[in-house]
Motif scaffolding. Sequence first.
Motif, PDB file in Angstrom:
ATOM      1  N   HIS A   1      -4.268   3.120   0.356  1.00  0.00           N
ATOM      2  CA  HIS A   1      -4.099   2.843   1.595  1.00  0.00           C
ATOM      3  C   HIS A   1      -4.777   1.607   1.897  1.00  0.00           C
ATOM      4  CE1 HIS A   1      -1.542   6.128   3.095  1.00  0.00           C
ATOM      5  NE2 HIS A   1      -2.287   6.737   2.271  1.00  0.00           N
TER       6      HIS A   1
ATOM      7  N   GLU B   1       1.494  -1.770   0.688  1.00  0.00           N
ATOM      8  CA  GLU B   1       2.570  -1.631  -0.231  1.00  0.00           C
ATOM      9  C   GLU B   1       3.608  -1.000   0.597  1.00  0.00           C
ATOM     10  OE1 GLU B   1       0.642   1.142  -2.823  1.00  0.00           O
ATOM     11  OE2 GLU B   1       1.341  -0.100  -4.692  1.00  0.00           O
ATOM     12  N   GLU B   2       4.682  -1.645   0.500  1.00  0.00           N
ATOM     13  CA  GLU B   2       5.893  -1.555   1.426  1.00  0.00           C
ATOM     14  C   GLU B   2       6.417   0.161   1.361  1.00  0.00           C
ATOM     15  OE1 GLU B   2       8.681  -4.472   0.251  1.00  0.00           O
ATOM     16  OE2 GLU B   2       7.901  -5.993   1.422  1.00  0.00           O
ATOM     17  N   GLY B   3       6.372   0.570   0.325  1.00  0.00           N
ATOM     18  CA  GLY B   3       6.815   1.990   0.108  1.00  0.00           C
ATOM     19  C   GLY B   3       5.868   2.975   1.023  1.00  0.00           C
ATOM     20  N   SER B   4       4.828   2.780   1.273  1.00  0.00           N
ATOM     21  CA  SER B   4       4.007   3.551   1.815  1.00  0.00           C
ATOM     22  C   SER B   4       4.387   3.582   3.488  1.00  0.00           C
ATOM     23  CB  SER B   4       2.432   3.357   1.813  1.00  0.00           C
ATOM     24  OG  SER B   4       2.060   2.200   2.276  1.00  0.00           O
TER      25      SER B   4
ATOM     26  N   TYR C   1       7.310   4.230   4.370  1.00  0.00           N
ATOM     27  CA  TYR C   1       8.525   5.409   4.658  1.00  0.00           C
ATOM     28  C   TYR C   1       7.863   6.571   4.874  1.00  0.00           C
ATOM     29  CZ  TYR C   1      11.824   1.840   3.927  1.00  0.00           C
ATOM     30  OH  TYR C   1      12.468   0.843   3.804  1.00  0.00           O
ATOM     31  N   PRO C   2       6.784   7.286   4.074  1.00  0.00           N
ATOM     32  CA  PRO C   2       6.103   8.579   4.641  1.00  0.00           C
ATOM     33  C   PRO C   2       5.626   8.455   6.078  1.00  0.00           C
ATOM     34  CG  PRO C   2       5.322   7.839   2.273  1.00  0.00           C
ATOM     35  CD  PRO C   2       6.066   6.764   2.959  1.00  0.00           C
TER      36      PRO C   2
END
Lengths: 888, 109
Positions: free
Chosen positions: B4, B44-47, B49-50
């Motif tokens: 993070h 990080e773009e993916g984080s 979504y959670p």
Amino acid sequence: METIHRLYRAIVNLFRRRRLDAEMKEELEHHLTMAMERNVAAGMNAEAARRMARTDFGGVDQVAERVRDTWGTRMIDGIWRDLRLVGRQLRRSPGFTVVALATLALSLGANTAIFSLVHGVLLRPLPYAESHRIVRVLTVSPGGGLNGISTLDFLDWQSQNTCFDFMAAHWSDSVSLTKMGEAVQIPEERVSARYFDIFGVRAALGRTFVEGEDQVGKDQVVVISHGLWQSQFGGVADIVGGSIHLNGTPHTVIGVLPQNVPFERQSARLWRPLAFKPENMTRDFHWLGSFARLREGVSLQMARAEMDAIGASLAESFPESNEDSGVAVDAFSEVVVGDDLRRSFYTLFAAVGMVQLIACANLANLSLMRAVGREREISIRVAIGAGRKVLVRQFLTESLVLALLGGGLGILIGQLALEGFQAALPPFALPSEAVIGLSQPVLWFSFLLTLLTGVGVGLLPALHAARPNLTSSLRQGGGGAGSSPTLTKVRNVLVVGEIALAFVLLAGSGLLMQSLSKLGEVDPGFDSANVLTFGLPMSPEQYPDPVELNTYLGDIRSRIEALPGVTGVAMTTSLPMRGWGFGVPFEIAGQDAGASSDRKVCFYKMVSPSYFQTLGMNLRRGRPLRETDTRGSSPVTVINERLVDRFFAGEDPIGKRIIAQEIVPGKSQLGAEIAWEVVGVVWNEAVGGLRRQNRGTPGMYVTNYQNAAYQQSVVVRSEIDTTLLRPAILSAVRTINPDQAITELKALEDIKNDSLSNSRFRVTLFGLFAGVSLLLAAIGIYGVISYAVTQRTREIGIRRALGASQPNVLWQVLRNGLSLTGFGLVLGGLGALGLGRFISSLLFGVDERDPLILIGVAGALAVVSVIACFLPALRATKVEPTIALRAE
Amino acid sequence: MTKHIFPQGALEMVVLRVLRAEPNHGWGIAQKIHLISRDVLRVEEGSLYPALARMVQKGWLKSEWGTSENNRRAKYYSLTRLGRKRLESEQENWQAMAAAIADILTNES
């Protein structure tokens, strides 16, 4: 709140997990596509653009997992996994499961049942509007006791007070309802006009009484109970306004009470206005009860102060009748449940609570041992990565599942027990305001207790599993791990607690049992075997002339006497153990009258001369009453032993005269003063419960020829079973007068038994709880010792190898158990003394610290625990040194 | 394990801030974050979504499917009343904290 919301979401998500998953994948795909397109637009080739998009994004699968984490469905999965694990675990040890479930179901069931009694009778607010404003008002007699109110006092109180909205007198009676030539006797209540307004009870049909209806001439109206309306009038709606015949005179039905009011559970089935007639207007005949409703804003203290002042001024104006008398004002909620009943229930509640504690301690111990047995399994699971949190949760889940299953069964058992209680308690043993049942608060109580039990039982093994140095048990290879000193200490404390609680319960039930048997031994002063009794209600309207009345009674008597099997028939104004009937103030001629505060009062029964012989009462001195002691002859009385002891101070009473006013037949009034000559003395007859019989109650008997009475009950002694006699007696009475009602046809033996039923109920339950606790404590100590032996197998083997004899080993193990028992007994003894003090008012003929009972209970517990220890100890002596040593 | 770069609370705050103006889809939100933070705070773009999913479960955001600018099916997020309230209180907190930090820094110099 937060947790509940999360749980709710989790459950919702559980059902749409598939859709959520698909949508999530589509969403992530969208992101990647967009990123790729941007990269392509920036001049990359497709392959590089895709790789770049993925790199920027991070691990797609990891992201997907983290999104799934937020749904909370894993929590549910976890719980589900735990439950399945618990199911497997429980199935694997069916013995433990059955014992645990049975213990929990029984203890929780007993708690549920007893709590519904406590809640229904003691905790639930009275089912009346603003019930805190309802008070009971009575006379305080010069001796300090409570007494009924005289008519004139009541009227003065009613008119002079400013603290009550309404005040109403009431008087219980019975009335004969004639319908199509059939007469039935119905218990009734005569009440002042505003009686129902005090309780805020309105009629379901029609109305209740209004102001002024309790005046002579306007009082031919009646309010009936819902039950009577259904049973006698078929529930027809036009009953209101209709006319019914009560004691031969027409009355208008003005109202029917609702079905669900406490009045429906009283013995009275109908209510008539209480109109005072000129002959009622006395100050010395205390016959009324009364209730009142406090005015808004008036406190009980204020009401007491005002009524005290009114009582004092009446005492000053009418010293003859009112000197040293006062007024008692009590909150109805305080008096509706008698002190004995309250104490009984709280005692039972405490007892059943102790059973619950013992059950918990036992199960905690059992689970603890199981946990220790599973130590290796747990260590392995920890070693391969099971978090401690997971382990704790698993243990708690197990005990909660057990508790909830047990609690569910417990509610069923509680319901059954409750039905049993209600059947076992005599009618009217509980106040009519009480509503007993598995109401919502009761179910909540059970549920919370169940949860508490589950957590309580599961906590110890859970904490044990979460202990930091579990790995050591892997190294130690199982054998010695469970015998860590703290754990042993915890188990020992639990067992000591169990023994102490069992001691308290056993001692309590011993005391109560002893009381009951002492009560059963009390000589009631009469022989109750083969005696049938019944009420013979009559009204002055039917037989205005006492001579006519007595002729009628004589006819009935001789008709019943002529029946085969009957050996004696007698009449009385009050049956044995059914109260005083009447009481009179009296003086003994030639004795100093004394201060009014120790004015002599005794019960006063008007009986047929055959009364003593029929009941088998012992004549101590002089002669019994005789058929020749009639209206014309000089007035004579037979008094009881207690009256002699109390008021004759060693003098021979025979020939002395007792000066008392006669009871005017059919009127609530004392008549002319009569000097009754004492001709005989009989042994004390129990007039109330057997509890007071040891001292006896002073009383006098006169013939119903010399003082006639309309309130008559009949006593029939027979050589044959009284049940066989019932139809013959009914038809004998009917041949004399088909309209004559007969009430409460009952064996005297049953009356005597009824008076013991409260005590018996208490003893039965308490004994049951004590028995269960003894059993549980025995299991507890057996478990602990047995476990200790298993743990010490190796040590014992070494001892044996070193030459310890078998008795030596036996003693070693026994000593361990006995020292626990000893601690438990000391603690329990102290507890038992405390309990004894609390229940001392429920005891009879036994000292609350009765050493025999305490020693007996201690001995019994010691024997049981020796037996419980002996089995494992014996096993210890069988340990073969070679095998024990090789076992490791 | 994803690192993070943003503290979680900060990421949520930024998402709320971005969505205050108008509903948007995940990709759009990610681009806006890059814009707002001028790429200083990289994520990080993916984080994202959670975080979005968590905020939906908490009831701060609601989502519905719509069509994006270039005619693709996309999931649009928007603030709920609860999310709006959350943003206000968070903003106050952050401002207070920022002021406090600024205070410390100026005093030290």
